[in-house]
Motif scaffolding. Structure first.
Motif, PDB file in Angstrom:
ATOM      1  N   GLY A   1       0.827  -1.191   0.000  1.00 44.66           N
ATOM      2  CA  GLY A   1       0.000   0.000   0.000  1.00 44.66           C
ATOM      3  C   GLY A   1       0.862   1.242   0.000  1.00 44.66           C
ATOM      4  N   GLY A   2       0.329   2.317   0.513  1.00 47.98           N
ATOM      5  CA  GLY A   2       1.058   3.572   0.577  1.00 47.98           C
ATOM      6  C   GLY A   2       0.239   4.706   0.002  1.00 47.98           C
ATOM      7  N   TRP A   3       0.862   5.823  -0.240  1.00 54.15           N
ATOM      8  CA  TRP A   3       0.178   7.003  -0.768  1.00 54.15           C
ATOM      9  C   TRP A   3       1.162   7.795  -1.617  1.00 54.15           C
ATOM     10  N   GLY A   4       0.636   8.438  -2.644  1.00 57.05           N
ATOM     11  CA  GLY A   4       1.473   9.229  -3.543  1.00 57.05           C
ATOM     12  C   GLY A   4       2.409   8.392  -4.387  1.00 57.05           C
ATOM     13  N   ILE A   5       2.054   7.133  -4.619  1.00 57.73           N
ATOM     14  CA  ILE A   5       2.915   6.268  -5.419  1.00 57.73           C
ATOM     15  C   ILE A   5       2.158   5.786  -6.648  1.00 57.73           C
ATOM     16  N   ASP A   6       2.905   5.429  -7.683  1.00 65.98           N
ATOM     17  CA  ASP A   6       2.302   4.993  -8.940  1.00 65.98           C
ATOM     18  C   ASP A   6       3.270   4.038  -9.630  1.00 65.98           C
ATOM     19  N   ASN A   7       2.723   3.288 -10.586  1.00 68.11           N
ATOM     20  CA  ASN A   7       3.536   2.383 -11.413  1.00 68.11           C
ATOM     21  C   ASN A   7       4.392   1.437 -10.572  1.00 68.11           C
TER      22      ASN A   7
ATOM     23  N   ALA B   1      17.591 -11.404  -9.657  1.00 64.29           N
ATOM     24  CA  ALA B   1      17.001 -11.078 -10.959  1.00 64.29           C
ATOM     25  C   ALA B   1      15.888 -10.047 -10.894  1.00 64.29           C
ATOM     26  N   LYS B   2      15.418  -9.689  -9.677  1.00 69.05           N
ATOM     27  CA  LYS B   2      14.250  -8.816  -9.571  1.00 69.05           C
ATOM     28  C   LYS B   2      14.438  -7.806  -8.442  1.00 69.05           C
ATOM     29  N   ALA B   3      13.700  -6.699  -8.551  1.00 69.51           N
ATOM     30  CA  ALA B   3      13.715  -5.664  -7.518  1.00 69.51           C
ATOM     31  C   ALA B   3      12.363  -4.959  -7.522  1.00 69.51           C
ATOM     32  N   ILE B   4      12.133  -4.122  -6.522  1.00 73.69           N
ATOM     33  CA  ILE B   4      10.903  -3.332  -6.424  1.00 73.69           C
ATOM     34  C   ILE B   4      11.165  -1.961  -7.047  1.00 73.69           C
ATOM     35  N   LYS B   5      10.246  -1.508  -7.886  1.00 76.70           N
ATOM     36  CA  LYS B   5      10.363  -0.207  -8.543  1.00 76.70           C
ATOM     37  C   LYS B   5       9.031   0.527  -8.440  1.00 76.70           C
ATOM     38  N   TYR B   6       9.087   1.834  -8.164  1.00 78.53           N
ATOM     39  CA  TYR B   6       7.852   2.617  -8.077  1.00 78.53           C
ATOM     40  C   TYR B   6       8.177   4.097  -8.245  1.00 78.53           C
ATOM     41  N   ASP B   7       7.174   4.845  -8.743  1.00 76.77           N
ATOM     42  CA  ASP B   7       7.254   6.300  -8.804  1.00 76.77           C
ATOM     43  C   ASP B   7       6.620   6.858  -7.543  1.00 76.77           C
ATOM     44  N   ILE B   8       7.247   7.872  -6.955  1.00 80.82           N
ATOM     45  CA  ILE B   8       6.754   8.397  -5.688  1.00 80.82           C
ATOM     46  C   ILE B   8       6.808   9.919  -5.691  1.00 80.82           C
ATOM     47  N   SER B   9       5.737  10.545  -5.165  1.00 82.88           N
ATOM     48  CA  SER B   9       5.668  11.994  -5.056  1.00 82.88           C
ATOM     49  C   SER B   9       6.367  12.467  -3.787  1.00 82.88           C
ATOM     50  N   ALA B  10       6.525  13.772  -3.675  1.00 83.09           N
ATOM     51  CA  ALA B  10       7.099  14.335  -2.451  1.00 83.09           C
ATOM     52  C   ALA B  10       6.173  14.055  -1.268  1.00 83.09           C
TER      53      ALA B  10
ATOM     54  N   GLN C   1      11.988   5.252  -7.411  1.00 79.63           N
ATOM     55  CA  GLN C   1      12.839   4.616  -6.418  1.00 79.63           C
ATOM     56  C   GLN C   1      12.871   3.107  -6.621  1.00 79.63           C
ATOM     57  N   TYR C   2      13.980   2.519  -6.182  1.00 82.09           N
ATOM     58  CA  TYR C   2      14.215   1.097  -6.367  1.00 82.09           C
ATOM     59  C   TYR C   2      14.666   0.517  -5.027  1.00 82.09           C
ATOM     60  N   VAL C   3      14.043  -0.587  -4.627  1.00 83.48           N
ATOM     61  CA  VAL C   3      14.393  -1.265  -3.380  1.00 83.48           C
ATOM     62  C   VAL C   3      14.657  -2.735  -3.690  1.00 83.48           C
ATOM     63  N   ASP C   4      15.694  -3.274  -3.054  1.00 77.95           N
ATOM     64  CA  ASP C   4      16.035  -4.678  -3.262  1.00 77.95           C
ATOM     65  C   ASP C   4      16.693  -5.218  -2.000  1.00 77.95           C
TER      66      ASP C   4
END
Length: 359
Positions: free
Chosen positions: A233-239, A254-263, A350-353
């Motif tokens: 979940g969360g807020w201000g995030i997309d894709n 081989a994989k990671a978490i990727k998302y667009d995030i607002s301020a 942002q990218y998290v792994d």
């Protein structure tokens, strides 16, 4: 800077002591200065080990790049060239006497499919001497899957895996344990997980020494996938892409978490059943980067909203560690029920792994 100066001074003292020792102990200080052909009698490593103890003055047959050695013999004063495995190696003329040359093996010296010789050229002739160049220390970049069970095969990625020996790393209370190697190349080793491997790091040894993984078997929360039931979940995030496979956007595996995030927004990961915190874990670790440099905060178990643990992100993955004390906790929590990556004033991708426990 102070530590660097101390190391440089220590190295210089060690080199000069070694040089003076061998010059004074030579049986024939004048044998080569008058035109005698060169002779190499031995090679000795010089300097200090990791415990700041000077290396023993014993001949060695294997040299490690980026370390200093003394070539000991006769007729060396007129040395013009020194080659290790046919690699032209710089030496200081001031570190040369008729009986000794103090020289550092260059980091670019080849170590595979080579002559295994020192070639020393003087005005009075050339001499060859059997000498092996070891590879650099092993480098472990990552291993995957991190939460494999006994008998599973996992892959270690890195470099300089030449004739490797793999073990479960030694701990304060447990000895190292040999690990079966299924296959290996210079950059990849496939191993079979032994019994009782959970929460043990992996060590790889070659002729030069040992490297130990930063992470432990069984310590992962996210490693190409989540190892517990979760909701995102969360807020201000997309894709949001929880299994992004673009290689340049993955830290390990081989994989990671990727998302667009607002301020002033956040990515929230909830674990309904909770993830038990293993004994010995000092905190959480994760790797992260952002398309635009900026600051984030981390919150776990909904408990530190007033003071999220701060981090600065840039365009390259780095490992970050959050210790329990950083979260205002006197001891480890019983379980992890949620993790929030809270973004500050800069919108970005942002990218998290590689989320897991740190030991």
């Amino acid at each position: 800077m102070k530590n660097i100066k101390i190391v440089m001074l220590t190295a210089c003292i060690a080199l000069m002591l070694s040089l003076m020792f061998f010059s004074s102990c030579s049986n024939d200080d004048s044998s080569g200065g008058s035109g005698a052909a060169p002779v190499i009698e031995s090679v000795i490593r010089t300097g200090y080990d990791e415990n700041k103890v000077i290396f023993p003055i014993d001949p060695v047959t294997i040299g490690i790049p980026k370390n200093y050695y003394i070539i000991h013999g006769k007729g060396l004063l007129s040395t013009q060239k020194v080659y290790f495995n046919d690699y032209d190696t710089y030496f200081r003329p001031t570190y040369v006497t008729d009986t000794d040359i103090v020289i550092m093996i260059d980091g670019n010296t080849p170590y595979a499919d080579s002559s295994n010789k020192i070639k020393l050229v003087t005005k009075n002739g050339t001499v060859l001497y059997d000498f092996i160049i070891a590879p650099p220390l092993p480098i472990i970049n990552w291993f995957n899957a991190m939460n494999g069970a006994e008998g599973d095969q996992i892959t270690i990625m890195g470099n300089y895996f030449i004739a490797p020996i793999v073990t479960l790393a030694k701990t304060e209370t447990l000895p190292e344990v040999p690990v079966t190697i299924v296959s290996s190349t210079m950059n990849e080793i496939v191993i079979k997980i032994p019994e009782n491997a959970n929460y043990r790091s992996i060590s790889v040894t070659n002729a030069s020494g040992t490297a130990t993984s930063a992470s432990a078997i069984g310590s992962s929360i996210y490693d190409d996938k989540f190892y517990a039931a979760y909701s995102q979940g969360g807020w201000g995030i997309d894709n949001v892409n929880l299994v992004n496979t673009t290689a340049s956007e993955v830290a390990q595996g081989a994989k990671a978490i990727k998302y667009d995030i607002s301020a002033w927004s956040g990515l929230q990961l909830d674990f309904s059943a909770g993830i038990p915190v293993p004994a010995g874990a000092v905190g959480l670790r994760f790797q992260m980067k952002a398309s635009t440099p900026g600051a984030i905060g981390m919150i776990i178990n909904q408990g530190n909203w007033p003071s999220p643990v701060p981090f600065s992100l840039n365009g390259k993955y780095a490992e970050y560690v959050v210790k329990w004390a950083d979260l205002g906790l006197a001891a480890a929590p019983a379980s992890i029920t949620s993790i929030v990556f809270f973004n500050n004033a800069t919108a970005s991708t942002q990218y998290v792994d590689d989320i897991g426990f740190k030991f």
